[in-house]
Design a protein around this motif. Structure first.
Motif, short mmCIF file in Angstrom:
data_model
loop_
_atom_site.label_atom_id
_atom_site.label_comp_id
_atom_site.label_asym_id
_atom_site.label_seq_id
_atom_site.Cartn_x
_atom_site.Cartn_y
_atom_site.Cartn_z
N UNK A 70 0.85 -1.19 0.00
CA UNK A 70 0.00 0.00 0.00
C UNK A 70 0.88 1.23 0.00
N UNK A 71 0.50 2.20 -0.81
CA UNK A 71 1.28 3.44 -0.88
C UNK A 71 1.06 4.22 0.41
N UNK A 72 2.11 4.41 1.18
CA UNK A 72 2.01 5.07 2.48
C UNK A 72 3.28 5.87 2.75
N UNK A 73 3.51 6.94 1.98
CA UNK A 73 4.75 7.71 2.15
C UNK A 73 4.89 8.34 3.53
N UNK A 74 3.76 8.51 4.24
CA UNK A 74 3.84 9.08 5.59
C UNK A 74 4.47 8.11 6.58
N UNK A 75 4.40 6.80 6.27
CA UNK A 75 5.00 5.78 7.15
C UNK A 75 6.29 5.23 6.58
N UNK A 76 6.38 5.19 5.26
CA UNK A 76 7.59 4.68 4.60
C UNK A 76 8.07 5.78 3.64
#
Length: 283
Positions: A70-76
């Motif tokens: 899942x696209x999660x730039x806030x976490x990764x």
């Protein structure tokens, strides 16, 4: 395909192609991505590393035989892309204004401009241009500035007739050098043998000059080369060129190609020409 029949060099080229395609044709910022390690022939840990570098978080598999992300730039946080200095610079801004003057569409390399994306966008907006596309990797960031920022209609129409390609300069230049200096040597040496030392020097200069002439496009500024590269994707069904022609990272090239509706599908290499990238038009 049975990998045992491939040489190590062919296998590495194939792996290189697949990893680039994963980064820029699968992990593109879409909400979810599902990838089969077996289908892509990439081990799961390498695949997870590519996903993390693009800002994707692994989640429970949603399909059998696939890894799901899942696209999660806030976490990764993805690997940061290049950006220039974010401060006023009258000399560089004047250079940028000269590039933009009278143009409807301009490609700009931030590494060459030595300005931040924000500063470039501000200067361009004052001239009536806006950011139409933004591509980057850790080594550079490329902006397309346009008066009409709408993306191109895909697929691009197939061009009529032969179009000039700037990559041809790397073949035209050495041939021209060989012809001019070779002819000069013949003319100087034709009356007598008295000028023999000059003739020898001219012949030597011919062969010495021909080698750097084969890389003449690399002598042009990076921003100029980016614009030339973009012109390669002109609607032709297949596009191939040597990386030495434009001297830009493959990651950036693949992103620019995708913007024009092209898919990266292969790499070849010759001892004389070096590696070449191959693309086909998505129809």
């Amino acid at each position: 395909m049975d990998l045992s029949i491939l040489g190590s060099g062919d296998f590495m080229h194939d792996w290189y192609v697949r990893t680039i395609r994963l980064r820029f044709q699968v992990f593109t910022g879409t909400p979810y991505a599902h990838v089969s390690p077996m289908e892509w022939r990439i081990d799961p840990e390498s695949l997870r590393g590519i996903a993390r570098s693009r800002g994707y978080l692994e989640i429970a598999p949603m399909f059998q035989g696939c890894l799901s992300f899942q696209y999660a730039p806030q976490y990764v946080p993805p690997v940061p892309v290049f950006d220039g200095p974010d401060r006023p610079d009258k000399d560089r801004e004047r250079w940028l204004l000269n590039r933009l003057s009278g143009s409807d569409q301009v490609w700009i390399s931030l590494k060459h401009a030595n300005l931040s994306a924000r500063r470039v966008a501000e200067v361009a907006e004052a001239e009536g241009l806006r950011v139409a596309a933004d591509f980057g990797d850790p080594t550079d960031r490329v902006l397309l500035l346009s008066r009409n920022p709408a993306p191109p209609r895909l697929p691009l129409p197939t061009p009529n007739g032969l179009r000039f390609r700037y990559a041809w300069l790397n073949y035209i230049a050495p041939v021209t050098v060989l012809a001019l200096l070779g002819a000069s040597a013949v003319i100087v040496g034709s009356p007598s043998d008295y000028e023999a030392p000059i003739v020898n020097l001219l012949f030597l200069a011919t062969f010495v000059s021909a080698v750097p002439a084969a890389f003449i496009t690399g002598l042009f500024p990076r921003t100029t080369r980016v614009g030339w590269l973009a012109r390669e994707f002109d609607g032709s069904l297949h596009v191939e060129f040597a990386m030495r022609s434009y001297r830009l990272p493959a990651d950036l090239v693949v992103q620019i190609a995708a913007y024009h509706g092209y898919v990266f599908y292969g790499q070849s290499a010759t001892q004389a020409g070096g590696p070449s990238l191959k693309f086909y038009k998505r129809v």
